[in-house]
Structure formats: C-alpha cells, structure tokens
Design a protein around this motif. Sequence first.
Motif, PDB file in Angstrom:
ATOM      1  N   SER A 158       0.732  -1.153  -0.146  1.00  0.00           N
ATOM      2  CA  SER A 158      -0.091  -0.120   0.028  1.00  0.00           C
ATOM      3  C   SER A 158       0.789   1.282   0.190  1.00  0.00           C
ATOM      4  O   SER A 158       2.070   1.067   0.207  1.00  0.00           O
ATOM      5  CB  SER A 158      -0.995   0.068   1.098  1.00  0.00           C
ATOM      6  OG  SER A 158       0.009  -0.076   2.377  1.00  0.00           O
ATOM      7  N   PRO A 182      -6.260   7.272   6.895  1.00  0.00           N
ATOM      8  CA  PRO A 182      -6.623   6.186   5.938  1.00  0.00           C
ATOM      9  C   PRO A 182      -6.039   4.863   6.729  1.00  0.00           C
ATOM     10  O   PRO A 182      -5.099   4.976   7.177  1.00  0.00           O
ATOM     11  CB  PRO A 182      -5.881   6.591   4.967  1.00  0.00           C
ATOM     12  CG  PRO A 182      -4.725   7.279   4.983  1.00  0.00           C
ATOM     13  CD  PRO A 182      -5.160   8.108   6.213  1.00  0.00           C
ATOM     14  N   ARG A 211     -13.771  -0.088   1.031  1.00  0.00           N
ATOM     15  CA  ARG A 211     -13.815  -1.016  -0.126  1.00  0.00           C
ATOM     16  C   ARG A 211     -13.330  -2.340   0.702  1.00  0.00           C
ATOM     17  O   ARG A 211     -12.322  -2.299   1.296  1.00  0.00           O
ATOM     18  CB  ARG A 211     -12.665  -0.655  -1.156  1.00  0.00           C
ATOM     19  CG  ARG A 211     -12.433  -1.674  -2.323  1.00  0.00           C
ATOM     20  CD  ARG A 211     -10.954  -1.482  -3.291  1.00  0.00           C
ATOM     21  NE  ARG A 211     -11.259  -0.093  -3.824  1.00  0.00           N
ATOM     22  CZ  ARG A 211     -10.551   0.572  -4.482  1.00  0.00           C
ATOM     23  NH1 ARG A 211      -9.109   0.222  -4.349  1.00  0.00           N
ATOM     24  NH2 ARG A 211     -10.799   1.503  -5.274  1.00  0.00           N
ATOM     25  N   GLN A 248     -18.380  -2.032  -2.192  1.00  0.00           N
ATOM     26  CA  GLN A 248     -17.350  -0.939  -2.177  1.00  0.00           C
ATOM     27  C   GLN A 248     -18.460   0.209  -1.762  1.00  0.00           C
ATOM     28  O   GLN A 248     -19.351   0.239  -2.745  1.00  0.00           O
ATOM     29  CB  GLN A 248     -16.524  -0.561  -3.432  1.00  0.00           C
ATOM     30  CG  GLN A 248     -15.957   0.716  -3.310  1.00  0.00           C
ATOM     31  CD  GLN A 248     -15.106   0.807  -4.448  1.00  0.00           C
ATOM     32  OE1 GLN A 248     -14.149   0.167  -4.763  1.00  0.00           O
ATOM     33  NE2 GLN A 248     -15.311   1.807  -5.313  1.00  0.00           N
ATOM     34  N   GLU A 287     -10.187  -1.603   3.245  1.00  0.00           N
ATOM     35  CA  GLU A 287      -9.586  -0.407   2.978  1.00  0.00           C
ATOM     36  C   GLU A 287     -10.559   0.803   3.179  1.00  0.00           C
ATOM     37  O   GLU A 287     -11.654   0.895   2.651  1.00  0.00           O
ATOM     38  CB  GLU A 287      -8.919  -0.203   1.716  1.00  0.00           C
ATOM     39  CG  GLU A 287      -7.830  -1.241   1.654  1.00  0.00           C
ATOM     40  CD  GLU A 287      -7.219  -1.103   0.216  1.00  0.00           C
ATOM     41  OE1 GLU A 287      -5.942  -0.746  -0.122  1.00  0.00           O
ATOM     42  OE2 GLU A 287      -7.920  -1.462  -0.888  1.00  0.00           O
ATOM     43  N   THR A 289     -10.957   5.309   3.792  1.00  0.00           N
ATOM     44  CA  THR A 289     -10.048   6.554   3.565  1.00  0.00           C
ATOM     45  C   THR A 289     -11.049   7.725   3.028  1.00  0.00           C
ATOM     46  O   THR A 289     -12.082   7.429   2.426  1.00  0.00           O
ATOM     47  CB  THR A 289      -8.923   6.339   2.475  1.00  0.00           C
ATOM     48  OG1 THR A 289      -8.156   7.813   2.692  1.00  0.00           O
ATOM     49  CG2 THR A 289      -9.217   6.135   1.046  1.00  0.00           C
ATOM     50  N   VAL A 293      -8.401   8.500  -3.760  1.00  0.00           N
ATOM     51  CA  VAL A 293      -8.406   7.000  -4.138  1.00  0.00           C
ATOM     52  C   VAL A 293      -8.344   6.624  -5.552  1.00  0.00           C
ATOM     53  O   VAL A 293      -8.892   7.676  -6.401  1.00  0.00           O
ATOM     54  CB  VAL A 293      -9.555   6.329  -3.571  1.00  0.00           C
ATOM     55  CG1 VAL A 293      -9.443   5.067  -3.821  1.00  0.00           C
ATOM     56  CG2 VAL A 293      -9.683   6.746  -2.038  1.00  0.00           C
ATOM     57  N   ASP A 295      -9.267   4.433  -8.709  1.00  0.00           N
ATOM     58  CA  ASP A 295      -9.954   3.489  -8.942  1.00  0.00           C
ATOM     59  C   ASP A 295      -9.519   2.722 -10.119  1.00  0.00           C
ATOM     60  O   ASP A 295      -9.475   1.334 -10.220  1.00  0.00           O
ATOM     61  CB  ASP A 295     -11.524   3.819  -9.122  1.00  0.00           C
ATOM     62  CG  ASP A 295     -12.425   3.840  -7.644  1.00  0.00           C
ATOM     63  OD1 ASP A 295     -11.857   3.132  -6.895  1.00  0.00           O
ATOM     64  OD2 ASP A 295     -13.121   4.708  -7.910  1.00  0.00           O
ATOM     65  N   GLY A 314     -11.009   8.658  -9.957  1.00  0.00           N
ATOM     66  CA  GLY A 314     -11.237   7.939  -8.608  1.00  0.00           C
ATOM     67  C   GLY A 314     -11.850   8.943  -7.901  1.00  0.00           C
ATOM     68  O   GLY A 314     -12.628   9.841  -8.175  1.00  0.00           O
ATOM     69  N   ALA A 342      -1.803   8.667  -2.907  1.00  0.00           N
ATOM     70  CA  ALA A 342      -3.227   8.443  -2.958  1.00  0.00           C
ATOM     71  C   ALA A 342      -3.309   6.758  -2.839  1.00  0.00           C
ATOM     72  O   ALA A 342      -2.436   6.037  -2.925  1.00  0.00           O
ATOM     73  CB  ALA A 342      -3.861   8.502  -4.569  1.00  0.00           C
ATOM     74  N   ALA A 343      -4.469   6.493  -2.331  1.00  0.00           N
ATOM     75  CA  ALA A 343      -4.764   5.004  -2.165  1.00  0.00           C
ATOM     76  C   ALA A 343      -5.154   4.368  -3.479  1.00  0.00           C
ATOM     77  O   ALA A 343      -5.578   4.938  -3.991  1.00  0.00           O
ATOM     78  CB  ALA A 343      -5.741   4.748  -0.938  1.00  0.00           C
ATOM     79  N   GLY A 344      -4.896   2.923  -3.503  1.00  0.00           N
ATOM     80  CA  GLY A 344      -5.194   2.223  -4.427  1.00  0.00           C
ATOM     81  C   GLY A 344      -4.014   2.226  -5.581  1.00  0.00           C
ATOM     82  O   GLY A 344      -3.100   3.092  -5.808  1.00  0.00           O
TER      83      GLY A 344
END
Length: 372
Positions: A158, A182, A211, A248, A287, A289, A293, A295, A314, A342-344
């Motif tokens: 991550s 997050p 998610r 999600q 996950e 946050t 993010v 996507d 995202g 950013a996450a993802g």
Amino acid sequence: VYKRQLPYDARRLASAAACEPALRINALRWRRSLSEHPQSTRTDPMTNSSVGSRAAGLFGAQLMWLAVCGSLVAEPPKLNNWSPTGIRRGSVAEVTASGAFGAWPVQAWVDRPGLTFKALEKKGVFEVTAADDAEAGVYLVRLYDSSGASSVRPLFVSTVVSESIEQEPNDAPDASQELELPAAVSGKLGKSGDVDSYRVGLRKGQTLMARLTAHRVLKSPMDAVLQVCLPEGFVLQQNDDELGLDPQIVFQAPADGDFLVRLFAFPEKPNSTIGFAGNDAYVYRLEATAGPVLDYALPLALPAEESVKVVCVGQNLAADQRTLTLAPQPDASFTSVFHPQAAGAVRLPRVPMASEVMPRESSPDSPWKAER
C-alpha cells in the motif's frame, strides 16, 4: 486367471499398484510371468510351498516397502493466507503465514522485485521488507523448500494507508474497533453469524471510500455486504457486489461525528441456510479513507517502448493527482499505476503497440460522432 492364482492380500496390493506408475509396471511384469510360466504355481518339493505364493509374497513386500518410503517424504509447504494482508511501501513488518509447514524455515518467491522475506524463529512468521521504490499493488508470493512449493497467495503493498489487524470482539456497535483514516484492516469472519464493525470519524461533507477485498483477489468463498451506519446501528448506505462479489461504498458524511463501517457475508454458493456465514476461510481486507483514491486508469493498455500519459480516475483526487507520465518499460509485461499520495493501484499490461486514446463526452443522440 491371474487374480485366482494370487492370495487375497497379494491381489489387494496389486490393485493398489494402479495408483503408482512404478508399481503398475511391476504388476504388469507379474501378470506376464504368470502367463509365460503357468507351472510356477506348482509345489516346491524343497519347501513344500507354492512358488506362485512365495513370488506373490515378495511382490507384496516390495509394495509395502515403497509405501513406507513414500510416507517418509516430507510434504511441501502449504500457504493459505497472510496476516496482515498487506504492508506499506518503505516499511518493515512481521507477517504471519497460515498453513502447514513440515520443515522450517522455508524460502519465499515473489513475482517481481520490491519485497524481501526473512523467516523468523517462530514457525510461520516472516520479517517482510517493502522497498522505498516498491510498486504499489498486489504481489504474488509462494513458499518453497527442498520438498516442493506452495501455491501463490496475494500480498498487498500500500501507499498511504496504515496496516492493522482485526481485534475481536467487534460484533456489536458499542464494541466496534476504531480506525484512524486512511486505514487497511485485515480480518476474518470466523464463525456463522459473525459481523465485524469498525468506527471512523468524519467531518460534514467528507467523502468516505470503503472497499472490501475478499472473493475477487483473496479467493475467500464469501459474498460480502458492506454498510455505513450511525453508532446506534441505523443503516445509512449499503452495497453488495460492486466489484464482482466484493462490495464498495462511497459515502458523503451528512454531519460531523462517528460512523460505523459494518460487514457480514453469505456463502459464495447460495444454500438453504438462513443467516450470516463465516469460517476460517472467510478472510478479507477492508480499506477505508477520506483522502484521494485511485479506482482505475486510462488507457487500459500501455506502450512498452514509449512514455505515456495516464489519466487517473477515482475519488477525492486533486488536480495534480489526475495525470501521471510513465516512462517506457520495454522488458515489462505489466506496470503498476499508482500515486504516492493516493490509495489504490491499478496493474495495466505493457504491449508492443498501443494507441493512446482518451474518451470524450458525446451525445447519445448522435452516435455517429463517436471517436474513431
């Protein structure tokens, strides 16, 4: 005729020989010897016993010896899953492998650079290091030793989320586990009727992305449901099967306060059971946050020998996070697309030739104006 000439025990061992090629060859040789030398069943005057019976005894002893030798061979490692299911890039963490390990320590094979494994003294526990420049996304890992190798199991790397493990009990709203966003939490619906609840704090207008990854990547035999609730348990939003069988939720907070992210599951294959399902195989990764993010990304395939501009799509993405320029990778089959803040992450194929085509909005009343 061949079976009638063998004692019962020898016939039973000869039937078992069909399971092993080497033993099957011996059985065929035994049948051929009987057909070529039928007189072998006559009585030996020196021992007053049947020559065929003594040969059958020797053949049975050989089968038993091979069976004993086979039982002494160590089983290869068996890997079920990891806990936690991920590690943050640029960090070192202890990760536990669940499964069966006849010998210890074992070695780890990873499908790409970025992760290193060191087996610790306790069986099943590794010290895992994610390099500072490791790609974010899903890594495939298998364990092996001199007796063989396990199947591959996924381990996440991550970017911004903090990794944690579920703390039981967290079924009831007043016993929910608190998460600091997050966050990514690795858990398990370990019994029938199990419900896991997590508490997050949001400000009015903040957008929460929650998610759940279980069936699609971790191969958990579960069909999960995800909810966002008030602390009292009133459901504000629910999702099922957004990503295959995995849910999600994108939720905008109506006011300042705490909210519950709650999940439960049904069996992957529907049955007559009425109630929530769970067992040791129902592992998941949640996950959550309120930050940026990723996507998915466009284009969906990247040229291998050219630099390419990628558009990130995202939630909560800032203007400078919506485009990335990726360098060419002529020797790579795939590239992980991610933003460090950013996450993802998205894994896209590298192909010899790819057209960089970006979508443009068009009216449904004029399909002839679609982009070519």
